[in-house]
Each structure stands twice: as C-alpha cells, then as structure tokens.
Design a protein around this motif. Structure first.
Motif, PDB file in Angstrom:
ATOM      1  N   SER A 157       0.832  -1.202   0.000  1.00 33.74           N
ATOM      2  CA  SER A 157       0.000   0.000   0.000  1.00 33.74           C
ATOM      3  C   SER A 157       0.867   1.253   0.000  1.00 33.74           C
ATOM      4  O   SER A 157       2.087   1.197   0.187  1.00 33.74           O
ATOM      5  CB  SER A 157      -0.914   0.006   1.233  1.00 33.74           C
ATOM      6  N   TRP A 158       0.190   2.373  -0.197  1.00 33.73           N
ATOM      7  CA  TRP A 158       0.774   3.691   0.049  1.00 33.73           C
ATOM      8  C   TRP A 158      -0.070   4.383   1.105  1.00 33.73           C
ATOM      9  O   TRP A 158      -1.294   4.226   1.127  1.00 33.73           O
ATOM     10  CB  TRP A 158       0.802   4.533  -1.221  1.00 33.73           C
ATOM     11  N   MET A 159       0.596   5.150   1.970  1.00 31.15           N
ATOM     12  CA  MET A 159      -0.100   5.896   3.003  1.00 31.15           C
ATOM     13  C   MET A 159       0.137   7.387   2.808  1.00 31.15           C
ATOM     14  O   MET A 159       1.260   7.811   2.526  1.00 31.15           O
ATOM     15  CB  MET A 159       0.369   5.497   4.406  1.00 31.15           C
ATOM     16  N   ARG A 160      -0.934   8.149   2.956  1.00 28.89           N
ATOM     17  CA  ARG A 160      -0.807   9.603   3.075  1.00 28.89           C
ATOM     18  C   ARG A 160      -1.315   9.983   4.458  1.00 28.89           C
ATOM     19  O   ARG A 160      -2.434   9.637   4.842  1.00 28.89           O
ATOM     20  CB  ARG A 160      -1.594  10.344   2.007  1.00 28.89           C
ATOM     21  N   GLY A 161      -0.479  10.675   5.209  1.00 33.05           N
ATOM     22  CA  GLY A 161      -0.850  11.121   6.533  1.00 33.05           C
ATOM     23  C   GLY A 161      -0.803  12.626   6.630  1.00 33.05           C
ATOM     24  O   GLY A 161      -0.028  13.288   5.919  1.00 33.05           O
ATOM     25  N   LEU A 201      -4.670   8.032   5.474  1.00 32.94           N
ATOM     26  CA  LEU A 201      -5.319   7.225   4.440  1.00 32.94           C
ATOM     27  C   LEU A 201      -4.333   6.163   3.973  1.00 32.94           C
ATOM     28  O   LEU A 201      -3.212   6.478   3.558  1.00 32.94           O
ATOM     29  CB  LEU A 201      -5.741   8.097   3.255  1.00 32.94           C
ATOM     30  N   ASN A 202      -4.755   4.892   4.043  1.00 34.28           N
ATOM     31  CA  ASN A 202      -3.943   3.772   3.584  1.00 34.28           C
ATOM     32  C   ASN A 202      -4.657   3.129   2.403  1.00 34.28           C
ATOM     33  O   ASN A 202      -5.759   2.603   2.553  1.00 34.28           O
ATOM     34  CB  ASN A 202      -3.749   2.761   4.720  1.00 34.28           C
ATOM     35  N   VAL A 203      -4.039   3.180   1.222  1.00 36.35           N
ATOM     36  CA  VAL A 203      -4.659   2.674  -0.002  1.00 36.35           C
ATOM     37  C   VAL A 203      -3.882   1.456  -0.487  1.00 36.35           C
ATOM     38  O   VAL A 203      -2.674   1.534  -0.756  1.00 36.35           O
ATOM     39  CB  VAL A 203      -4.691   3.743  -1.108  1.00 36.35           C
ATOM     40  N   SER A 204      -4.560   0.335  -0.600  1.00 34.32           N
ATOM     41  CA  SER A 204      -3.901  -0.904  -0.998  1.00 34.32           C
ATOM     42  C   SER A 204      -3.653  -0.938  -2.505  1.00 34.32           C
ATOM     43  O   SER A 204      -4.410  -0.367  -3.302  1.00 34.32           O
ATOM     44  CB  SER A 204      -4.755  -2.110  -0.599  1.00 34.32           C
ATOM     45  N   ASN A 205      -2.564  -1.606  -2.872  1.00 35.24           N
ATOM     46  CA  ASN A 205      -2.267  -1.890  -4.286  1.00 35.24           C
ATOM     47  C   ASN A 205      -2.418  -0.671  -5.182  1.00 35.24           C
ATOM     48  O   ASN A 205      -3.130  -0.687  -6.187  1.00 35.24           O
ATOM     49  CB  ASN A 205      -3.156  -3.025  -4.796  1.00 35.24           C
ATOM     50  N   THR A 206      -1.734   0.393  -4.808  1.00 37.55           N
ATOM     51  CA  THR A 206      -1.767   1.605  -5.614  1.00 37.55           C
ATOM     52  C   THR A 206      -0.346   2.102  -5.836  1.00 37.55           C
ATOM     53  O   THR A 206       0.620   1.481  -5.386  1.00 37.55           O
ATOM     54  CB  THR A 206      -2.636   2.689  -4.940  1.00 37.55           C
ATOM     55  N   THR A 207      -0.223   3.208  -6.530  1.00 36.58           N
ATOM     56  CA  THR A 207       1.079   3.828  -6.768  1.00 36.58           C
ATOM     57  C   THR A 207       1.098   5.199  -6.112  1.00 36.58           C
ATOM     58  O   THR A 207       0.055   5.773  -5.781  1.00 36.58           O
ATOM     59  CB  THR A 207       1.361   3.991  -8.268  1.00 36.58           C
ATOM     60  N   HIS A 208       2.293   5.729  -5.957  1.00 40.53           N
ATOM     61  CA  HIS A 208       2.408   7.067  -5.368  1.00 40.53           C
ATOM     62  C   HIS A 208       1.719   8.109  -6.245  1.00 40.53           C
ATOM     63  O   HIS A 208       1.122   9.071  -5.735  1.00 40.53           O
ATOM     64  CB  HIS A 208       3.877   7.416  -5.174  1.00 40.53           C
ATOM     65  N   ILE A 228      -4.692  21.403   7.602  1.00 36.81           N
ATOM     66  CA  ILE A 228      -3.481  20.583   7.525  1.00 36.81           C
ATOM     67  C   ILE A 228      -2.243  21.436   7.781  1.00 36.81           C
ATOM     68  O   ILE A 228      -2.047  22.479   7.155  1.00 36.81           O
ATOM     69  CB  ILE A 228      -3.379  19.899   6.145  1.00 36.81           C
ATOM     70  N   VAL A 229      -1.393  20.954   8.696  1.00 32.00           N
ATOM     71  CA  VAL A 229      -0.136  21.650   8.973  1.00 32.00           C
ATOM     72  C   VAL A 229       1.070  20.852   8.491  1.00 32.00           C
ATOM     73  O   VAL A 229       2.175  21.391   8.393  1.00 32.00           O
ATOM     74  CB  VAL A 229       0.008  21.963  10.478  1.00 32.00           C
ATOM     75  N   LEU A 230       0.869  19.574   8.196  1.00 36.63           N
ATOM     76  CA  LEU A 230       1.959  18.738   7.686  1.00 36.63           C
ATOM     77  C   LEU A 230       1.362  17.584   6.902  1.00 36.63           C
ATOM     78  O   LEU A 230       0.390  16.969   7.339  1.00 36.63           O
ATOM     79  CB  LEU A 230       2.809  18.190   8.837  1.00 36.63           C
ATOM     80  N   LEU A 231       1.936  17.293   5.740  1.00 36.30           N
ATOM     81  CA  LEU A 231       1.452  16.215   4.871  1.00 36.30           C
ATOM     82  C   LEU A 231       2.633  15.337   4.499  1.00 36.30           C
ATOM     83  O   LEU A 231       3.715  15.841   4.173  1.00 36.30           O
ATOM     84  CB  LEU A 231       0.806  16.809   3.615  1.00 36.30           C
ATOM     85  N   TRP A 232       2.434  14.001   4.527  1.00 38.44           N
ATOM     86  CA  TRP A 232       3.527  13.095   4.204  1.00 38.44           C
ATOM     87  C   TRP A 232       3.001  11.829   3.533  1.00 38.44           C
ATOM     88  O   TRP A 232       1.883  11.394   3.785  1.00 38.44           O
ATOM     89  CB  TRP A 232       4.333  12.727   5.450  1.00 38.44           C
ATOM     90  N   ASP A 233       3.803  11.247   2.669  1.00 36.21           N
ATOM     91  CA  ASP A 233       3.469  10.009   1.958  1.00 36.21           C
ATOM     92  C   ASP A 233       4.575   8.990   2.186  1.00 36.21           C
ATOM     93  O   ASP A 233       5.759   9.332   2.111  1.00 36.21           O
ATOM     94  CB  ASP A 233       3.345  10.243   0.444  1.00 36.21           C
ATOM     95  N   VAL A 234       4.198   7.747   2.444  1.00 33.11           N
ATOM     96  CA  VAL A 234       5.189   6.676   2.576  1.00 33.11           C
ATOM     97  C   VAL A 234       4.622   5.381   2.006  1.00 33.11           C
ATOM     98  O   VAL A 234       3.426   5.116   2.130  1.00 33.11           O
ATOM     99  CB  VAL A 234       5.600   6.435   4.050  1.00 33.11           C
ATOM    100  N   PRO A 235       5.458   4.547   1.395  1.00 36.76           N
ATOM    101  CA  PRO A 235       5.002   3.205   1.009  1.00 36.76           C
ATOM    102  C   PRO A 235       4.920   2.340   2.253  1.00 36.76           C
ATOM    103  O   PRO A 235       5.677   2.532   3.216  1.00 36.76           O
ATOM    104  CB  PRO A 235       6.099   2.719   0.056  1.00 36.76           C
TER     105      PRO A 235
END
Length: 345
Positions: A157-161, A201-208, A228-235
């Motif tokens: 998955s990819w996560m955006r927090g 948000l955790n999205v399965s089987n996706t791309t960045h 929003i004060v901070l945004l981050w993406d991680v696999p």
C-alpha cells in the motif's frame, strides 16, 4: 559477544534494551540522523488483536520490561463504511505518539538505553554476518529477507498522513472503510492531543502517483475540510517471513514479518520480537519457539487479509454490520476470546 542491530526503531531498541539487561552491549547502526520518523503521527493499538493478550502495554511492562506511556486510552471508536456507521464504547486500546518528539515511543525507549547509537551509518546485513557473532535486522525493510527468499508479501500500500488542527477528544478515534478511496485499505483519525490529530489514508495496491486522487476522493466523500499543517506520503508493505533466523541473523519488527496484515498493528509485536531475539541470543533460547504464538497471529491476520481483499463496498457493509452485532461486539471487546483464532477454523 559482538551483536549488531541494524535499525533503531521500536524493534531494534527493544532488542538493544533487553541485551543490555543481560550484560551485552550491542552495536546499533541507524541510517538516519536520529531515531523516529521525521513526521509525528499517532497510531493505535487495539486490545483484541493479540489475544490471549488483553492489555498489550501492561504485558510489555510486565513481561518485556518496556514501559510506554500512551497519548490516551481509547474508549470510543466510530466506524464508517460505505453505507454503515456505528460507535463502539469500552476499553478498546491505546493511542501512541510516533516520531522524534520527546514523548514519542521511540524517544521513551531510547531513554532506557545506555549503548550509543551510530547515526548516519547505513550498513548491509551481509557485510556484518562475518564480523559479528549475531546480526539483528530491524530496518523495517524487506530487501535482505527477499535476497534470502524468506519474504512473502501479504499487503502492499501507500499511506498519506496529515497532521491536522482542531478540537479533539483524545479518547475517541474514527475509522473509515470504503473501496472508492481506500481500495481494501482503511483511513483513520487519531488525536495527538486536544488540538492536534493524525488523519491517515492507507490505499492498498496503488502507486504514489495515484495516491493524491484517492486522498481527494476521501476528503470529498467524507466531507472533510481539515486544517493541515503537515502532509507526508510513505510506502507501506507487510509480509510474512520464515524462518525468522538464518544462521547468526535474526529478523525482527516489520523486517521479520511482525506487523499484522489487516490494520497494520505492529508496535506490540515488533517490541516482543526484539525482546525475544535478545533473549535467544543471551540465553541461547530457540527464537522460533519463543515467537511461535506471535507468528501464528501474523499468519491468521494474513489469511484474514486475503478474505478482506475480496470485499467490495456491499461486502464491506455486510462485514461491518456483523461486527456491530451486539454479541460480536461483546465478544471482541468485553471478553478475552481469541476472535481471529475462532474465525480461522
């Protein structure tokens, strides 16, 4: 005895703390400049995931000597499906702080450690196996396990927090399940205090590249307009690993497959895996025997993930209504029945 620990996350720190209790000073290598992720966030631990363990933090204190202070107990959880919404109340679990802030669980654990951590020091396990009596892989990554063909991916998955501002009840969290914007993943809101929270948000089987579209869909469908004060993406990739020891090398934490495949519950199991690896080294115990029950939980969760991955929104609503059944809710949250073991029969 020379022991190398690669990675100073919660699993690696737990292993180092336990080794010190047995008089062994480990060499700790961390590729980053300090412990903890560069962004703060608040995950949760549910009491029912690791049954027969009912109070994970109490067990970590009593059986592992790791005392963690949570952000808060969780006493109320709102669960939202595509067309289903309900609330669960009770002693549900805990929220914790991750990251580099002084009250994060990484910093809490580092304060219990005496051995120095070698920062900005990336190393490869294969380069250390002949230089140390034991090597403990706690990087949270899968490369070396894949090289040894002991890695079996169960969830990708990819996560955006986002860190968001507002007014929050620290004892209340919210979960969303909807294939429109999570596929077969999930989203949650967990307070970091009364004025700040993590929206993830955790999205399965996706791309960045696809992740921003799912994020916008999530905000629009749920009518969220967070500050929003901070945004981050991680696999975020989860696996089963076996064996957990190869020669003189131990695999712990996410590198050892000790994160559950369904909701990514990994703090408790990662810490236990680190402690048991240290005890196996110091006391010459059988690591696989020591973590056998924990491994069974990971396997059950992986099978539950396979089932969950087949759900569409209609199936999700049916599953959530089942979870909302008073008898099921009572069994999950008011008893010590191992729900996933029963479900796995």
């Amino acid at each position: 005895m020379k022991v190398a620990i690669i990675g100073a996350g919660v699993a690696g720190l737990a292993c180092a703390i336990e080794l010190e209790r047995h008089g062994i000073k480990p060499h700790i290598f961390e590729k980053n400049h300090r412990i903890g992720s560069p962004f703060s966030y608040s995950p949760f631990i549910f009491d029912f995931i690791f049954r027969p363990v009912k109070k994970p933090l109490a067990v970590l204190t009593k059986q592992c000597g790791i005392n963690l202070k949570p952000i808060s107990d969780i006493s109320l959880m709102k669960v939202c499906g595509p067309r289903t919404e309900f609330t669960i109340q009770g002693n549900l679990g805990y929220s914790l702080l991750r990251g580099q802030e002084i009250h994060s669980i990484e910093c809490q654990m580092a304060n219990q450690l005496k051995s120095p951590i070698q920062f900005n020091y990336p190393v490869k396990p294969k380069d250390l196996v002949k230089k140390f009596n034991y090597v403990v892989v706690a990087t949270g990554e899968e490369e070396y396990a894949k090289d040894l063909n002991i890695w079996q991916g169960t969830y990708s998955s990819w996560m955006r927090g986002a860190s968001i501002l507002g007014r929050f009840n620290p004892q209340e969290i919210k979960l969303w399940f909807n294939t429109d914007y999570t596929k077969n993943g999930y989203a949650y809101l967990v307070p970091m205090g009364t004025e700040k929270a993590t929206l993830l948000l955790n999205v399965s089987n996706t791309t960045h590249d696809e992740l921003p579209n799912f994020w916008q869909s999530f905000l629009q469908q749920e009518r969220l307009d967070p500050k929003i004060v901070l945004l981050w993406d991680v696999p975020y990739n989860i696996s089963l690993v076996y064996p957990h020891r190869v020669g003189n090398t131990f695999f712990i934490g996410n590198s050892g497959g000790f994160v559950t495949s369904w909701l990514g519950q990994g703090i408790f199991s990662s810490i236990v895996s680190g402690v048991e690896a240290a005890r196996s080294i110091a006391l010459n115990k059988d690591f696989h025997k020591q973590i056998n029950e924990l491994n069974k939980i990971m396997e059950r969760q992986a099978r539950f993930r396979q089932l969950w991955d087949k759900f569409d929104n209609k199936s999700l609503d049916l599953a959530l209504r089942l979870i909302n059944n008073p008898m099921i809710k009572f069994t999950l949250y008011q008893t010590n029945l191992n729900f996933f073991k029963v479900l796995d029969r």
